[in-house]
Design a protein around this motif. Structure first.
Motif, PDB file in Angstrom:
ATOM      1  N   GLY A 155       0.816  -1.214   0.000  1.00  0.00           N
ATOM      2  CA  GLY A 155       0.000   0.000   0.000  1.00  0.00           C
ATOM      3  C   GLY A 155       0.847   1.260   0.000  1.00  0.00           C
ATOM      4  O   GLY A 155       0.526   2.240  -0.676  1.00  0.00           O
ATOM      5  N   THR A 156       1.948   1.237   0.731  1.00  0.00           N
ATOM      6  CA  THR A 156       2.861   2.378   0.770  1.00  0.00           C
ATOM      7  C   THR A 156       3.510   2.595  -0.588  1.00  0.00           C
ATOM      8  O   THR A 156       3.581   3.732  -1.080  1.00  0.00           O
ATOM      9  N   VAL A 157       3.972   1.521  -1.199  1.00  0.00           N
ATOM     10  CA  VAL A 157       4.589   1.621  -2.533  1.00  0.00           C
ATOM     11  C   VAL A 157       3.559   2.125  -3.543  1.00  0.00           C
ATOM     12  O   VAL A 157       3.845   3.005  -4.357  1.00  0.00           O
ATOM     13  N   GLU A 158       2.363   1.580  -3.493  1.00  0.00           N
ATOM     14  CA  GLU A 158       1.305   2.004  -4.416  1.00  0.00           C
ATOM     15  C   GLU A 158       1.004   3.497  -4.251  1.00  0.00           C
ATOM     16  O   GLU A 158       0.885   4.225  -5.237  1.00  0.00           O
ATOM     17  N   HIS A 159       0.885   3.945  -3.021  1.00  0.00           N
ATOM     18  CA  HIS A 159       0.618   5.370  -2.756  1.00  0.00           C
ATOM     19  C   HIS A 159       1.743   6.230  -3.318  1.00  0.00           C
ATOM     20  O   HIS A 159       1.490   7.249  -3.967  1.00  0.00           O
ATOM     21  N   ILE A 161       3.860   5.553  -5.771  1.00  0.00           N
ATOM     22  CA  ILE A 161       3.874   5.522  -7.239  1.00  0.00           C
ATOM     23  C   ILE A 161       2.677   6.283  -7.811  1.00  0.00           C
ATOM     24  O   ILE A 161       2.826   7.075  -8.737  1.00  0.00           O
ATOM     25  N   ARG A 162       1.497   6.058  -7.265  1.00  0.00           N
ATOM     26  CA  ARG A 162       0.301   6.751  -7.773  1.00  0.00           C
ATOM     27  C   ARG A 162       0.393   8.265  -7.615  1.00  0.00           C
ATOM     28  O   ARG A 162      -0.239   9.007  -8.347  1.00  0.00           O
ATOM     29  N   ASN A 163       1.177   8.721  -6.657  1.00  0.00           N
ATOM     30  CA  ASN A 163       1.356  10.152  -6.427  1.00  0.00           C
ATOM     31  C   ASN A 163       2.621  10.681  -7.095  1.00  0.00           C
ATOM     32  O   ASN A 163       3.176  11.694  -6.672  1.00  0.00           O
ATOM     33  N   GLN A 164       3.081   9.972  -8.113  1.00  0.00           N
ATOM     34  CA  GLN A 164       4.222  10.393  -8.928  1.00  0.00           C
ATOM     35  C   GLN A 164       5.524  10.479  -8.135  1.00  0.00           C
ATOM     36  O   GLN A 164       6.347  11.351  -8.356  1.00  0.00           O
ATOM     37  N   MET A 165       5.700   9.600  -7.173  1.00  0.00           N
ATOM     38  CA  MET A 165       6.914   9.476  -6.372  1.00  0.00           C
ATOM     39  C   MET A 165       7.377  10.824  -5.800  1.00  0.00           C
ATOM     40  O   MET A 165       8.436  11.324  -6.157  1.00  0.00           O
ATOM     41  N   PRO A 166       6.581  11.410  -4.902  1.00  0.00           N
ATOM     42  CA  PRO A 166       6.912  12.731  -4.370  1.00  0.00           C
ATOM     43  C   PRO A 166       8.153  12.763  -3.479  1.00  0.00           C
ATOM     44  O   PRO A 166       8.682  13.838  -3.199  1.00  0.00           O
ATOM     45  N   HIS A 167       8.620  11.599  -3.033  1.00  0.00           N
ATOM     46  CA  HIS A 167       9.805  11.532  -2.182  1.00  0.00           C
ATOM     47  C   HIS A 167      10.869  10.678  -2.865  1.00  0.00           C
ATOM     48  O   HIS A 167      10.558   9.813  -3.672  1.00  0.00           O
ATOM     49  N   SER A 168      12.107  10.894  -2.490  1.00  0.00           N
ATOM     50  CA  SER A 168      13.214  10.121  -3.056  1.00  0.00           C
ATOM     51  C   SER A 168      13.184   8.689  -2.529  1.00  0.00           C
ATOM     52  O   SER A 168      12.611   8.411  -1.471  1.00  0.00           O
ATOM     53  N   PRO A 169      13.829   7.769  -3.257  1.00  0.00           N
ATOM     54  CA  PRO A 169      13.941   6.402  -2.746  1.00  0.00           C
ATOM     55  C   PRO A 169      14.620   6.357  -1.366  1.00  0.00           C
ATOM     56  O   PRO A 169      14.236   5.555  -0.518  1.00  0.00           O
ATOM     57  N   GLN A 170      15.590   7.220  -1.147  1.00  0.00           N
ATOM     58  CA  GLN A 170      16.271   7.272   0.148  1.00  0.00           C
ATOM     59  C   GLN A 170      15.282   7.616   1.264  1.00  0.00           C
ATOM     60  O   GLN A 170      15.249   6.962   2.307  1.00  0.00           O
ATOM     61  N   PHE A 171      14.473   8.648   1.044  1.00  0.00           N
ATOM     62  CA  PHE A 171      13.484   9.071   2.035  1.00  0.00           C
ATOM     63  C   PHE A 171      12.490   7.941   2.318  1.00  0.00           C
ATOM     64  O   PHE A 171      12.180   7.640   3.468  1.00  0.00           O
ATOM     65  N   MET A 172      12.002   7.298   1.256  1.00  0.00           N
ATOM     66  CA  MET A 172      11.044   6.210   1.418  1.00  0.00           C
ATOM     67  C   MET A 172      11.660   5.055   2.203  1.00  0.00           C
ATOM     68  O   MET A 172      11.019   4.476   3.077  1.00  0.00           O
ATOM     69  N   GLU A 174      14.078   5.171   4.399  1.00  0.00           N
ATOM     70  CA  GLU A 174      14.213   5.568   5.803  1.00  0.00           C
ATOM     71  C   GLU A 174      12.869   5.509   6.531  1.00  0.00           C
ATOM     72  O   GLU A 174      12.795   5.029   7.669  1.00  0.00           O
ATOM     73  N   GLN A 175      11.813   5.972   5.884  1.00  0.00           N
ATOM     74  CA  GLN A 175      10.491   5.957   6.504  1.00  0.00           C
ATOM     75  C   GLN A 175       9.990   4.530   6.716  1.00  0.00           C
ATOM     76  O   GLN A 175       9.477   4.199   7.793  1.00  0.00           O
ATOM     77  N   VAL A 176      10.148   3.693   5.713  1.00  0.00           N
ATOM     78  CA  VAL A 176       9.704   2.301   5.830  1.00  0.00           C
ATOM     79  C   VAL A 176      10.524   1.586   6.905  1.00  0.00           C
ATOM     80  O   VAL A 176       9.983   0.801   7.694  1.00  0.00           O
ATOM     81  N   TRP A 177      11.813   1.871   6.959  1.00  0.00           N
ATOM     82  CA  TRP A 177      12.653   1.260   7.990  1.00  0.00           C
ATOM     83  C   TRP A 177      12.133   1.613   9.384  1.00  0.00           C
ATOM     84  O   TRP A 177      12.037   0.755  10.257  1.00  0.00           O
ATOM     85  N   LYS A 178      11.789   2.880   9.583  1.00  0.00           N
ATOM     86  CA  LYS A 178      11.256   3.302  10.883  1.00  0.00           C
ATOM     87  C   LYS A 178       9.955   2.567  11.212  1.00  0.00           C
ATOM     88  O   LYS A 178       9.730   2.163  12.350  1.00  0.00           O
TER      89      LYS A 178
END
Length: 186
Positions: A155-159, A161-172, A174-178
């Motif tokens: 669901g996080t990945v889908e959100h 991608i559907r929102n045109q990847m508003p954050h960098s892969p690095q940011f994503m 870090e957030q998923v890791w947390k």
């Protein structure tokens, strides 16, 4: 495999994904695909039985490439530190970013539940292995934990991608890791 064959298959796949992003799967024809790919209809049939076979092989190919190209398996197979884990997650998000056309097409269509099911299955197996290694979340239903975590990740990945990847892969990453840390999946 001959490079010409690889280029032809790549052209067919790209044409298919472009069309898939533009219109419903049911409305896509082999003629549409062959015209967009600039190949003969017979060439499409030489490589794929029909558009359903093309869709299935496209999904299978991308998911296999995703697993092979990412260092995400290190995250699962070894007890690694935070930096290595974030780097592994980042490699996964970089793969999503590099294959935006495929993933955005798959998430946009309601008819590609097979894609979502396969992605969930890959992630569920991966998360299950991680849980088994760590012996965490004792007293909880492992299947529920795995389903919850895999569904939340997809669901996080889908959100994203559907929102045109508003954050960098690095940011994503870090957030998923947390989020993984909060749920003892780290």
């Amino acid at each position: 495999m001959d490079r010409r064959i690889l280029r032809t298959k790549e052209s067919i796949n790209t044409a298919f994904l472009e069309l898939f992003a533009e219109k419903e799967f049911d409305r896509i024809t082999i003629n549409d695909i062959s015209e967009r790919a600039n190949v003969n209809r017979g060439t499409v049939y030489l490589h794929y039985m029909d558009k359903y076979d093309l869709l299935d092989k496209c999904i299978e190919n991308h998911l296999n490439q995703m697993v092979r190209s990412c260092t995400f398996t290190k995250f699962i197979q070894e007890k690694v530190g935070e930096m290595e884990s974030i780097e592994a997650l980042k490699s996964l998000f970089v793969y999503f970013e590099q294959n935006f056309l495929f993933f955005s097409s798959m998430f946009a269509s309601r008819q590609t539940t097979i894609f979502r099911e396969r992605l969930l299955q890959i992630l569920s197996v991966t998360i299950q292995e991680k849980l088994d290694m760590q012996g965490i979340n004792q007293g909880m239903d492992k299947e529920l934990i795995v389903d919850f975590t895999a569904s939340a990740f997809v669901g996080t990945v889908e959100h994203w991608i559907r929102n045109q990847m508003p954050h960098s892969p690095q940011f994503m990453a870090e957030q998923v890791w947390k989020l993984f840390e909060r749920n003892n999946i780290s």
